[in-house]
Design an enzyme around this catalytic site. Sequence first.
Site, PDB file in Angstrom:
ATOM      1  N   SER A   1       0.802  -1.224   0.000  1.00  0.00           N
ATOM      2  CA  SER A   1       0.000   0.000   0.000  1.00  0.00           C
ATOM      3  C   SER A   1       0.832   1.270   0.000  1.00  0.00           C
ATOM      4  O   SER A   1       0.343   2.345  -0.356  1.00  0.00           O
ATOM      5  CB  SER A   1      -0.952   0.009   1.205  1.00  0.00           C
ATOM      6  OG  SER A   1      -0.215   0.014   2.417  1.00  0.00           O
TER       7      SER A   1
ATOM      8  N   SER B   1      14.778  -7.459   4.222  1.00  0.00           N
ATOM      9  CA  SER B   1      15.458  -7.383   5.512  1.00  0.00           C
ATOM     10  C   SER B   1      15.798  -5.921   5.775  1.00  0.00           C
ATOM     11  O   SER B   1      14.982  -5.032   5.554  1.00  0.00           O
ATOM     12  CB  SER B   1      16.707  -8.273   5.486  1.00  0.00           C
ATOM     13  OG  SER B   1      17.411  -8.195   6.701  1.00  0.00           O
TER      14      SER B   1
ATOM     15  N   TYR C   1      13.321  -4.178  16.406  1.00  0.00           N
ATOM     16  CA  TYR C   1      13.242  -4.223  14.937  1.00  0.00           C
ATOM     17  C   TYR C   1      14.480  -4.936  14.388  1.00  0.00           C
ATOM     18  O   TYR C   1      14.367  -5.834  13.542  1.00  0.00           O
ATOM     19  CB  TYR C   1      13.142  -2.803  14.387  1.00  0.00           C
ATOM     20  CG  TYR C   1      13.220  -2.713  12.881  1.00  0.00           C
ATOM     21  CD1 TYR C   1      12.106  -2.993  12.095  1.00  0.00           C
ATOM     22  CD2 TYR C   1      14.399  -2.334  12.253  1.00  0.00           C
ATOM     23  CE1 TYR C   1      12.178  -2.911  10.708  1.00  0.00           C
ATOM     24  CE2 TYR C   1      14.477  -2.244  10.872  1.00  0.00           C
ATOM     25  CZ  TYR C   1      13.364  -2.523  10.103  1.00  0.00           C
ATOM     26  OH  TYR C   1      13.440  -2.441   8.731  1.00  0.00           O
TER      27      TYR C   1
ATOM     28  N   LYS D   1      14.849  -8.535  12.219  1.00  0.00           N
ATOM     29  CA  LYS D   1      15.516  -8.611  10.918  1.00  0.00           C
ATOM     30  C   LYS D   1      16.713  -9.552  10.959  1.00  0.00           C
ATOM     31  O   LYS D   1      17.019 -10.222   9.960  1.00  0.00           O
ATOM     32  CB  LYS D   1      15.925  -7.211  10.459  1.00  0.00           C
ATOM     33  CG  LYS D   1      14.740  -6.291  10.145  1.00  0.00           C
ATOM     34  CD  LYS D   1      13.859  -6.846   9.041  1.00  0.00           C
ATOM     35  CE  LYS D   1      12.758  -5.872   8.638  1.00  0.00           C
ATOM     36  NZ  LYS D   1      11.915  -6.389   7.539  1.00  0.00           N
TER      37      LYS D   1
END
Length: 267
Positions: free
Chosen positions: A12, A129, A143, A147
Amino acid sequence: MAGKVILITGASRGIGRATAEKLAAQGHTVYGTSRNPDSVVIHNVRMLPLDVTSDGSALAVIQNVVGKSGRLDVLINNAGISQWGTLEEISIEETQTVFDTNFYGIIRMVKHALPIMREQGEGKIINISSIGGILAVPFQGMYSASKYAVEGYSEALRHEVKTFGIHVSLIQPGDINTTIEDVESARTIPAYAAARARAKAIHVDSMNSAPSPEIVATVIARVVKSRRPKLRYAVGKEAFVPIAKRFIPAGLGELWIRNWFKLDAKS
């Protein structure tokens, strides 16, 4: 090159949208996903509903694509969220939310895509990633942790499925000027306040001056076209980091991070 059937999660906005636009313009059949697909209009991209935190939703979107196009050539796992705050401040529930989207979301999509690709005898899985997945970022530690998990998972997966003609690649963007959801931790601890504020200001400034998502979309399009794609592709101003990390002493790298984020500045 014949057009591919491509599914992109999180299409989106940002990297996902730029990638969908580029691949559709190149003649591929592109399906994008969003939690609210009716609010997203991208030229020549078919938008489908998807919540990557739901196994049923992941299965349904794969079945939808295969039902409409008869195959799935490329899965691009782009959906993701960020979490801002110290590791002491972030709750277990907030941690689970990050991993449920960034890591388990990829696992759900891959599990349902692999049987299709194995039957076809070919396919590509491209996982988004981050440079933060090989160099931990303070105040975005959760975060980075998600990853790092994506990195290890994707590397192992590449070995396991290559014999079936399925190629797995990782895209490692540095800072990109996108609107990724950057959620603040609900809890704040005053002891971290000054350092957190300095680091956040540096982060925001870096994001505002970062390259546009099109730079990442261009690399992804190259991976889609490649017959023998590599495992890792670093993109953006920080693309030097993977090579630098191999040759720069760990202590010097740590000093660079601390200086960059002014972690040792006097409050």
